[in-house]
Design a protein around this motif. Structure first.
Motif, short mmCIF file in Angstrom:
data_model
loop_
_atom_site.label_atom_id
_atom_site.label_comp_id
_atom_site.label_asym_id
_atom_site.label_seq_id
_atom_site.Cartn_x
_atom_site.Cartn_y
_atom_site.Cartn_z
N ALA A 112 0.78 -1.18 -0.06
CA ALA A 112 0.17 -0.03 -0.30
C ALA A 112 0.90 1.37 -0.34
N LEU A 113 1.97 1.30 0.77
CA LEU A 113 2.96 2.12 0.89
C LEU A 113 3.54 3.13 -0.25
N ARG A 114 4.02 1.61 -0.97
CA ARG A 114 4.89 1.47 -2.81
C ARG A 114 3.72 2.53 -3.35
N VAL A 115 1.78 1.73 -3.65
CA VAL A 115 0.97 2.52 -3.72
C VAL A 115 1.12 3.46 -4.17
N ASN A 116 1.45 3.91 -3.02
CA ASN A 116 1.26 5.15 -2.61
C ASN A 116 2.10 6.42 -2.91
N ASP A 117 3.47 5.82 -3.09
CA ASP A 117 4.64 6.32 -3.51
C ASP A 117 4.34 7.20 -5.45
N PHE A 118 3.44 5.32 -5.53
CA PHE A 118 3.71 5.53 -6.96
C PHE A 118 2.27 6.78 -7.70
N LEU A 119 1.12 6.92 -6.59
CA LEU A 119 0.33 7.44 -7.08
C LEU A 119 0.16 9.11 -6.61
N SER A 120 0.81 9.18 -5.80
CA SER A 120 1.42 10.83 -5.34
C SER A 120 2.47 10.91 -6.37
N GLY A 121 3.44 10.85 -6.58
CA GLY A 121 4.46 11.04 -7.54
C GLY A 121 3.64 11.60 -9.30
N THR A 122 3.07 9.99 -9.74
CA THR A 122 2.44 10.36 -10.94
C THR A 122 1.24 11.85 -10.65
N MET A 123 0.75 11.49 -9.55
CA MET A 123 0.05 12.49 -9.70
C MET A 123 0.35 14.27 -9.19
N TYR A 124 1.23 14.91 -8.65
CA TYR A 124 1.85 15.64 -8.20
C TYR A 124 2.45 16.17 -9.16
N GLY A 125 2.89 15.44 -10.94
CA GLY A 125 2.97 15.41 -11.62
C GLY A 125 2.65 16.87 -12.54
N VAL A 126 0.72 16.21 -12.37
CA VAL A 126 0.15 17.04 -13.14
C VAL A 126 -0.44 17.67 -12.26
N GLY A 127 -0.32 18.30 -11.68
CA GLY A 127 -0.51 19.69 -10.94
C GLY A 127 -2.33 19.12 -9.28
N ILE A 128 -1.83 17.65 -9.03
CA ILE A 128 -3.41 17.22 -8.09
C ILE A 128 -2.95 16.76 -7.33
N LYS A 129 -2.79 16.83 -6.02
CA LYS A 129 -2.56 16.25 -4.77
C LYS A 129 -3.37 15.02 -4.38
#
Length: 253
Positions: free
Chosen positions: A155-172
């Motif tokens: 779950a924490l690895r998924v969080n890292d991936f999703l957080s980085g992907t989203m932040y890269g397109v201006g989404i928190k």
């Protein structure tokens, strides 16, 4: 049109028998629900968008070594998935206070947490998906201690991936929930991410404005849900060029 056997119908998706043993066809509906089904509507094109976004995230997770049930997208509304034994838990990862956590603890919505927090709820709509501690999960045999260690790590690895992907397109990425299932290789179970990853199961806020781009738009009557999901898909670069609606396959009972 192929005739398919209905396996299961939920609030947002339908599972049909797959073309090969050990597979299902997962169909994404346009239905939107909130409050365990108390509020309902049909949002034109929602299923198409969620299918494409879930494919995007599942493929991305696979590319970094996180196993999922996803095999391939079939068309605009359907994807081929592996049959898994779902652990009866929703695995929730929170980066900021929102929703039920903010209410339970009297926190300001959007307050940053000191670190990502992983919670678990027992999947039962009649009970309102109550939060449960690890002790319950292990005592009732829903998962072992080793499973829980692996689930938290995943779950924490998924969080890292999703957080980085989203932040890269201006989404928190405020929070999200996933489901975990078991695939059996002979007698050995392997944990995989299952169900879907889409704005239906994430809280997503615009980094600059704080605008909500997730199902809270529907829950809180903040505007047009299809517009919010379309904006997320556009930023991710997965917006389908032709959002058409396929009729449901004919069922055999």
């Amino acid at each position: 049109m192929a005739r398919r056997k209905l396996i299961y119908e939920g609030k947002a998706k339908i599972l049909y028998e797959g073309p090969e043993p050990g597979t299902y066809v997962q169909y994404f509906k346009d239905d939107a629900t909130a409050g365990n089904g108390a509020k309902k509507d049909v949002i034109e094109g929602k299923g198409v968008l969620n299918n494409r976004m879930s494919e995007f995230f599942m493929v991305g997770l696979g590319n970094i070594g996180i196993p999922t049930h996803f095999i391939r997208r079939i068309n605009m509304r359907e994807q081929l998935i592996r049959q898994v034994e779902i652990i009866p838990l929703e695995v929730i990862v929170r980066n900021f206070a929102a929703g039920s956590m903010a209410k339970r603890l009297g926190m300001e919505e959007g307050a940053a947490l000191p670190r990502p927090i992983v919670e678990f709820s027992y999947k039962d709509d009649k009970l309102g998906d109550p939060l449960v501690p690890e002790e319950y999960i292990i005592a009732f045999g829903w998962a072992s201690q080793q499973d829980m260690d692996d689930i938290v790590s995943m779950a924490l690895r998924v969080n890292d991936f999703l957080s980085g992907t989203m932040y890269g397109v201006g989404i928190k990425l405020i929070d999200f929930k996933i489901e975990i299932g078991r695939i059996w290789d002979n007698e050995f179970p392997r944990l995989v991410v299952a169900d879907e990853i889409s704005p239906d199961c994430c809280r997503l806020w615009d980094v600059e404005t704080g605008q909500k781009l997730d199902k809270d738009v529907f829950r809180q009557d903040l505007g047009n849900l299809a517009d919010a999901y379309t904006e997320v898909a556009r930023r991710l670069g997965v917006l389908p060029s032709n959002v058409t609606h396929r009729p449901k396959p004919t069922l055999i009972n």
